[in-house]
Scaffold this motif. Structure first.
Motif, PDB file in Angstrom:
ATOM      1  N   THR A   1       0.842  -1.201   0.000  1.00 33.52           N
ATOM      2  CA  THR A   1       0.000   0.000   0.000  1.00 33.52           C
ATOM      3  C   THR A   1       0.875   1.248   0.000  1.00 33.52           C
ATOM      4  O   THR A   1       0.662   2.160  -0.801  1.00 33.52           O
ATOM      5  N   GLU A   2       1.879   1.276   0.866  1.00 30.15           N
ATOM      6  CA  GLU A   2       2.787   2.428   0.934  1.00 30.15           C
ATOM      7  C   GLU A   2       3.557   2.612  -0.368  1.00 30.15           C
ATOM      8  O   GLU A   2       3.852   3.739  -0.765  1.00 30.15           O
ATOM      9  N   GLY A   3       3.872   1.518  -1.046  1.00 30.00           N
ATOM     10  CA  GLY A   3       4.613   1.582  -2.298  1.00 30.00           C
ATOM     11  C   GLY A   3       3.758   1.917  -3.507  1.00 30.00           C
ATOM     12  O   GLY A   3       4.268   2.058  -4.609  1.00 30.00           O
ATOM     13  N   GLY A   4       2.453   2.032  -3.309  1.00 31.29           N
ATOM     14  CA  GLY A   4       1.557   2.368  -4.409  1.00 31.29           C
ATOM     15  C   GLY A   4       1.174   1.180  -5.278  1.00 31.29           C
ATOM     16  O   GLY A   4       0.615   1.354  -6.361  1.00 31.29           O
ATOM     17  N   TYR A   5       1.445  -0.031  -4.811  1.00 28.54           N
ATOM     18  CA  TYR A   5       1.115  -1.226  -5.579  1.00 28.54           C
ATOM     19  C   TYR A   5      -0.328  -1.666  -5.375  1.00 28.54           C
ATOM     20  O   TYR A   5      -0.838  -2.493  -6.116  1.00 28.54           O
ATOM     21  N   MET A   6      -0.979  -1.114  -4.377  1.00 34.66           N
ATOM     22  CA  MET A   6      -2.399  -1.350  -4.147  1.00 34.66           C
ATOM     23  C   MET A   6      -2.948  -0.211  -3.309  1.00 34.66           C
ATOM     24  O   MET A   6      -2.191   0.535  -2.687  1.00 34.66           O
ATOM     25  N   SER A   7      -4.265  -0.081  -3.353  1.00 28.48           N
ATOM     26  CA  SER A   7      -4.914   0.913  -2.503  1.00 28.48           C
ATOM     27  C   SER A   7      -5.808   0.178  -1.518  1.00 28.48           C
ATOM     28  O   SER A   7      -6.277  -0.933  -1.786  1.00 28.48           O
ATOM     29  N   LYS A   8      -6.023   0.818  -0.388  1.00 30.49           N
ATOM     30  CA  LYS A   8      -6.815   0.220   0.687  1.00 30.49           C
ATOM     31  C   LYS A   8      -8.044   1.077   0.926  1.00 30.49           C
ATOM     32  O   LYS A   8      -7.946   2.299   0.986  1.00 30.49           O
TER      33      LYS A   8
END
Length: 96
Positions: free
Chosen positions: A54-61
């Motif tokens: 999430t922090e790396g921008g690979y997914m959103s929460k």
């Protein structure tokens, strides 16, 4: 290394981060506990991986009620210089 030890040692080509991405990319919503069981790691490890991704921008929460749902960012470039020309979506497509 002893011959029996070599046979029982296990390893994988993909990291646990990739396993989490693959599980979530299918569109099904999983809890951290469900992911942990499916991947074979601890729930705490899954939570750390979800935070990394999430922090790396690979997914959103997104919070839905008491649960978090995750959406994989298929357009995000892979972080390693060797794979940097490819996206998360490319990786998922290749492994399906």
């Amino acid at each position: 290394m002893h011959e029996n030890a070599a046979r029982t040692r296990s390893w994988t080509f993909l990291t646990n981060h990739a396993h989490v991405l693959l599980c979530l990319a299918g569109g099904d919503q999983h809890t951290a506990r469900e992911l942990a069981i499916e991947i074979g790691i601890t729930e705490r490890s899954v939570q750390a991986i979800l935070a990394d991704l999430t922090e790396g921008g690979y997914m959103s929460k997104t919070k839905v009620g008491r649960r978090n749902t995750y959406t994989v960012n298929l357009d995000r470039r892979l972080p390693d210089p060797l794979e940097g020309g490819h996206t998360v979506g490319d990786l998922i497509d290749a492994l399906r």
